[in-house]
Design a protein around this motif. Structure first.
Motif, short mmCIF file in Angstrom:
data_model
loop_
_atom_site.label_atom_id
_atom_site.label_comp_id
_atom_site.label_asym_id
_atom_site.label_seq_id
_atom_site.Cartn_x
_atom_site.Cartn_y
_atom_site.Cartn_z
N ASN A 238 0.85 -1.19 0.00
CA ASN A 238 0.00 0.00 0.00
C ASN A 238 0.89 1.24 0.00
OD1 ASN A 238 -1.77 2.08 0.45
ND2 ASN A 238 -2.81 1.12 2.19
N PRO A 239 0.82 2.09 -1.04
CA PRO A 239 1.68 3.29 -1.09
C PRO A 239 1.48 4.24 0.09
CG PRO A 239 0.76 2.85 -3.25
CD PRO A 239 0.05 1.94 -2.29
N GLU A 240 0.35 4.12 0.78
CA GLU A 240 0.11 4.99 1.94
C GLU A 240 0.71 4.41 3.22
OE1 GLU A 240 -3.95 6.21 2.34
OE2 GLU A 240 -4.25 6.37 0.18
N GLU A 241 1.29 3.21 3.14
CA GLU A 241 1.84 2.56 4.33
C GLU A 241 3.32 2.22 4.18
OE1 GLU A 241 0.21 2.19 7.13
OE2 GLU A 241 -1.63 3.04 6.29
N MET A 242 4.00 2.86 3.26
CA MET A 242 5.42 2.55 3.05
C MET A 242 6.25 3.05 4.22
SD MET A 242 5.96 3.19 -1.05
CE MET A 242 5.52 4.92 -0.95
N LEU A 243 7.15 2.19 4.71
CA LEU A 243 7.94 2.50 5.90
C LEU A 243 9.35 2.95 5.52
CD1 LEU A 243 8.16 2.46 9.02
CD2 LEU A 243 9.00 0.11 8.81
N LEU A 244 9.77 4.04 6.16
CA LEU A 244 11.10 4.60 5.94
C LEU A 244 11.87 4.50 7.26
CD1 LEU A 244 12.67 6.25 3.69
CD2 LEU A 244 11.83 8.28 4.83
N ASP A 245 12.97 3.76 7.27
CA ASP A 245 13.78 3.58 8.49
C ASP A 245 15.05 4.43 8.35
OD1 ASP A 245 15.49 2.72 10.57
OD2 ASP A 245 14.48 0.77 10.63
N PHE A 246 15.14 5.50 9.15
CA PHE A 246 16.28 6.41 9.05
C PHE A 246 17.53 5.86 9.72
CE2 PHE A 246 12.79 9.54 8.53
CZ PHE A 246 13.18 10.05 7.30
N SER A 247 17.38 4.89 10.60
CA SER A 247 18.54 4.32 11.27
C SER A 247 19.24 3.30 10.37
CB SER A 247 18.12 3.64 12.58
OG SER A 247 19.22 3.02 13.20
N LYS A 248 18.46 2.37 9.82
CA LYS A 248 19.03 1.32 8.97
C LYS A 248 19.11 1.75 7.50
CE LYS A 248 17.55 -2.32 12.10
NZ LYS A 248 16.71 -3.53 12.30
N ARG A 249 18.54 2.93 7.21
CA ARG A 249 18.61 3.54 5.89
C ARG A 249 18.02 2.62 4.80
NH1 ARG A 249 22.76 7.55 6.58
NH2 ARG A 249 22.11 8.57 8.50
N PHE A 250 16.74 2.31 4.95
CA PHE A 250 16.06 1.59 3.87
C PHE A 250 14.57 1.95 3.85
CE2 PHE A 250 15.86 -1.57 7.41
CZ PHE A 250 14.47 -1.70 7.51
N VAL A 251 13.97 1.74 2.67
CA VAL A 251 12.52 1.83 2.50
C VAL A 251 12.01 0.41 2.41
CG1 VAL A 251 10.66 2.60 0.99
CG2 VAL A 251 12.68 4.03 1.27
N GLU A 252 10.95 0.10 3.16
CA GLU A 252 10.41 -1.25 3.13
C GLU A 252 9.13 -1.29 2.31
OE1 GLU A 252 9.05 -4.84 6.17
OE2 GLU A 252 10.15 -3.11 6.94
N LEU A 253 9.12 -2.19 1.31
CA LEU A 253 7.96 -2.37 0.44
C LEU A 253 7.53 -3.83 0.49
CD1 LEU A 253 9.35 -0.52 -2.73
CD2 LEU A 253 7.96 0.47 -0.91
N ASN A 254 6.53 -4.10 1.29
CA ASN A 254 5.99 -5.46 1.40
C ASN A 254 7.09 -6.49 1.66
OD1 ASN A 254 3.84 -7.22 1.46
ND2 ASN A 254 3.73 -7.49 -0.75
N GLY A 255 7.98 -6.15 2.60
CA GLY A 255 9.06 -7.06 2.98
C GLY A 255 10.36 -6.84 2.23
N LYS A 256 10.33 -6.16 1.10
CA LYS A 256 11.55 -5.88 0.33
C LYS A 256 12.17 -4.58 0.84
CE LYS A 256 11.80 -6.82 -4.05
NZ LYS A 256 12.98 -7.71 -4.15
N LYS A 257 13.46 -4.62 1.15
CA LYS A 257 14.15 -3.45 1.70
C LYS A 257 15.02 -2.80 0.62
CE LYS A 257 14.04 -5.29 6.38
NZ LYS A 257 14.81 -5.79 7.54
N VAL A 258 14.78 -1.52 0.41
CA VAL A 258 15.50 -0.77 -0.62
C VAL A 258 16.43 0.22 0.09
CG1 VAL A 258 15.28 0.62 -2.69
CG2 VAL A 258 13.42 -0.95 -2.05
N PRO A 259 17.75 0.05 -0.01
CA PRO A 259 18.69 0.90 0.74
C PRO A 259 18.87 2.28 0.12
CG PRO A 259 19.90 -0.65 -0.60
CD PRO A 259 18.45 -0.98 -0.78
#
Length: 442
Positions: A238-259
C-alpha cells in the motif's frame, strides 16, 4: 628518505580531506573509474519486468497528421491504459506531467480510465525554491495549495531522530497533478535529483523533502519518488503505508528493503545501455493495437519521451551513454528495486581507513632499498584495483582512485630516488677505482 615520508603523509592527508569533503576534481576521477568498471563488465543480460512506451518522433508526427498536435488530448492516454491493462500490465507510470486542464471531454475520459484501472502513477515536477514559487500568480498558488492529494503518500517513519544526520534532496514545493486526475490515481515527482559532479546520473532519490508542507504544519513533507510508488504497487504494498527507516537507511515495500545513502539516494546498478536493455514500443503503435499480444503481461509500463522526440528534450548522461532518455533511467531504478540490484558505496569513513592502511604500508616499504620491494610496490595498486573490480561485480564499489593515485605518486618518487641514488653510488665507485687501479681492471 625523510622527504619521501613527508610526501607520503602530506598526500595521505590531502586525499583524506578530498574523500571526506568530496573534492570535486578527485571525486570525478574516482567516479570515472566506476564507469570504467561498467565498461569492463559489459552488458548484463536480464529478463526485464519493465517496458517503455515511447513518446517518439514517429508517434508525435503520426498523431499530428491525424489532427492531434502536442500536447496531446488526454483521450490518447486513456486508450493507452485500456490497451496495456487489457494485455496484462500490472502498473503504469507516466514520466510526463498532467498539472493543468485541457479539453474537458477528453480529460473526463482519462480520469474515468484512471479510476477503472487503479494501478497508475502520474509523475509531476518540482518548484525548487521559495522565491520562484512566490512569483506564481496568487490565485494559482491558492489553487495549487488546496490540491494536497500527493501528501497522502508521505512516508511512515521509524527512528526519525536520525533524520537530522541526513542531507536529503529538498525542494520548496511539488507541483500537484491536476485534481480530477490526482484523486483517481497515485502521484509523485519523477525528478532525477542532483547529478554527480561530472553531470552523470548514477543515483536517484528515494525520498524528497517538500519544505512547504512541513513549513505550514500540514505534513512531514517526506515524500516518495514516482519509482518507489510504482514498485510498491507492483509488489502489492500500500503506497500509503510505506515505511522509511532512518537508522538502517532503507525503505520497506511489502518485505523488500530498498537501501539509500546519507542523502536519501539509491545508487543505480546499470545493466548496460538502457535503451538496449529495456524494450521500447512507440506510443502510437500501442494505442492502435499494433504490438505483440502478451508483451505487457505482468510488466511495469513506463510512458515517457525518448531520444528521437525532438523538442521534448529529456536526455541524460549515464556510464553507458551520453544521450540516454530519462525514462530509461527510471526503468533502471524500478528494475533495480524489483530485482534487488543495488550498487553499495563504501562510506567516506571506511574509504579513509582503507587509504590510511595502504599508505602506511607504502611508508613501511619505502624504508627498504632492494629490488624485491621495488617490484612489490607497483604490484600493490594493480592488485588493489583488481580486488576493487571483483567487489564491483558483487555490487560494492570501493573508492579506487585515491590509493592507486597515492601509490603511483609516492612509489614513482621512491623508484626514481632509488635509481638516482644507485647511479650516484656507482659513479663514486668508478671514480675511486679509476684513481687507484688501471682502467682495464676498473
Amino acid at each position: 628518505m625523510k622527504k619521501l615520508h613527508i610526501l607520503n603523509i602530506l598526500l595521505t592527508l590531502f586525499m583524506l580531506w578530498a574523500i571526506m569533503f568530496k573534492f570535486e576534481m578527485t571525486e570525478v576521477l574516482d567516479l570515472k573509474i566506476s564507469d570504467l568498471f561498467y565498461k569492463m563488465r559489459g552488458e548484463v543480460v536480464i529478463s526485464p519486468q519493465v517496458i517503455v512506451v515511447g513518446i517518439d518522433e514517429y508517434s508525435l508526427s503520426t498523431l499530428e497528421i491525424e489532427g492531434d498536435t502536442w500536447p496531446w488530448n488526454r483521450d490518447v492516454y486513456g486508450k493507452l491504459l485500456q490497451k496495456v491493462f487489457e494485455d496484462g500490465a500490472k502498473v503504469v507510470a507516466f514520466d510526463i506531467s498532467f498539472t493543468e486542464p485541457m479539453d474537458e471531454e477528453t480529460d473526463a475520459y482519462f480520469a474515468s480510465t484512471l479510476l477503472m484501472y487503479g494501478n497508475v502513477v502520474l509523475g509531476t515536477y518540482l518548484i525548487n525554491d521559495k522565491k520562484t514559487y512566490e512569483l506564481f500568480n496568487r490565485k494559482l498558488r491558492e489553487k495549487i495549495e488546496q490540491n494536497r492529494t500527493y501528501l497522502d503518500y508521505a512516508y511512515k517513519m521509524k527512528n526519525f531522530r536520525e533524520f537530522s544526520l541526513m542531507k536529503p534532496f529538498k525542494v520548496y514545493k511539488i507541483r500537484p497533478v491536476y485534481e480530477p486526475f490526482a484523486v483517481a490515481a497515485y502521484s509523485a515527482t519523477y525528478e532525477i535529483g542532483a547529478l554527480d559532479s561530472d553531470g552523470t546520473v548514477r543515483r536517484i532519490p528515494l525520498l524528497i523533502v517538500e519544505e512547504w508542507s512541513s513549513e505550514n504544519g500540514i505534513s512531514s513533507g517526506i515524500l516518495p519518488h514516482m519509482n518507489v510508488i510504482a514498485c510498491a504497487l507492483y509488489l502489492g504494498a500500500n503506497p500509503e503505508e510505506m515505511l522509511l527507516d532512518f537508522s538502517k537507511r532503507f525503505v520497506e515495500l511489502n518485505g523488500k528493503k530498498v537501501p539509500f545513502d546519507n542523502s536519501g539516494y539509491m545508487h543505480l546498478w546499470y545493466y548496460g545501455k538502457s535503451s538496449s536493455v529495456f524494450k521500447e514500443v512507440p506510443f502510437y503503435d500501442v494505442i492502435t493495437g499494433n504490438f505483440e499480444k502478451g508483451m505487457f503481461k505482468d510488466k511495469v509500463v513506463l510512458v515517457g519521451y525518448t531520444a528521437t522526440a525532438k523538442g521534448l528534450y529529456d536526455l541524460r548522461i549515464t556510464p553507458f551513454s551520453n544521450e540516454e532518455a530519462g525514462v530509461f533511467i527510471h526503468a533502471t531504478a524500478i528494475q533495480n528495486i524489483l530485482r534487488g540490484d543495488f550498487l553499495k558505496l563504501l562510506s567516506p569513513f571506511c574509504n579513509g581507513v582503507l587509504l590510511v592502511c595502504l599508505m602506511t604500508l607504502l611508508g613501511i616499504l619505502a624504508n627498504f632499498k632492494n629490488r624485491f620491494v621495488n617490484v612489490v610496490i607497483p604490484t600493490i595498486p594493480v592488485l588493489f584495483a583488481s580486488i576493487s573490480y571483483i567487489l564491483f561485480l558483487k555490487h560494492v564499489y570501493v573508492s579506487t582512485f585515491y590509493p592507486v593515485f597515492g601509490y603511483i605518486v609516492v612509489g614513482s618518487v621512491k623508484l626514481v630516488s632509488d635509481f638516482l641514488s644507485e647511479s650516484a653510488e656507482k659513479r663514486k665507485m668508478k671514480e675511486f677505482l679509476y684513481r687507484y687501479v688501471p682502467d682495464r681492471v676498473a
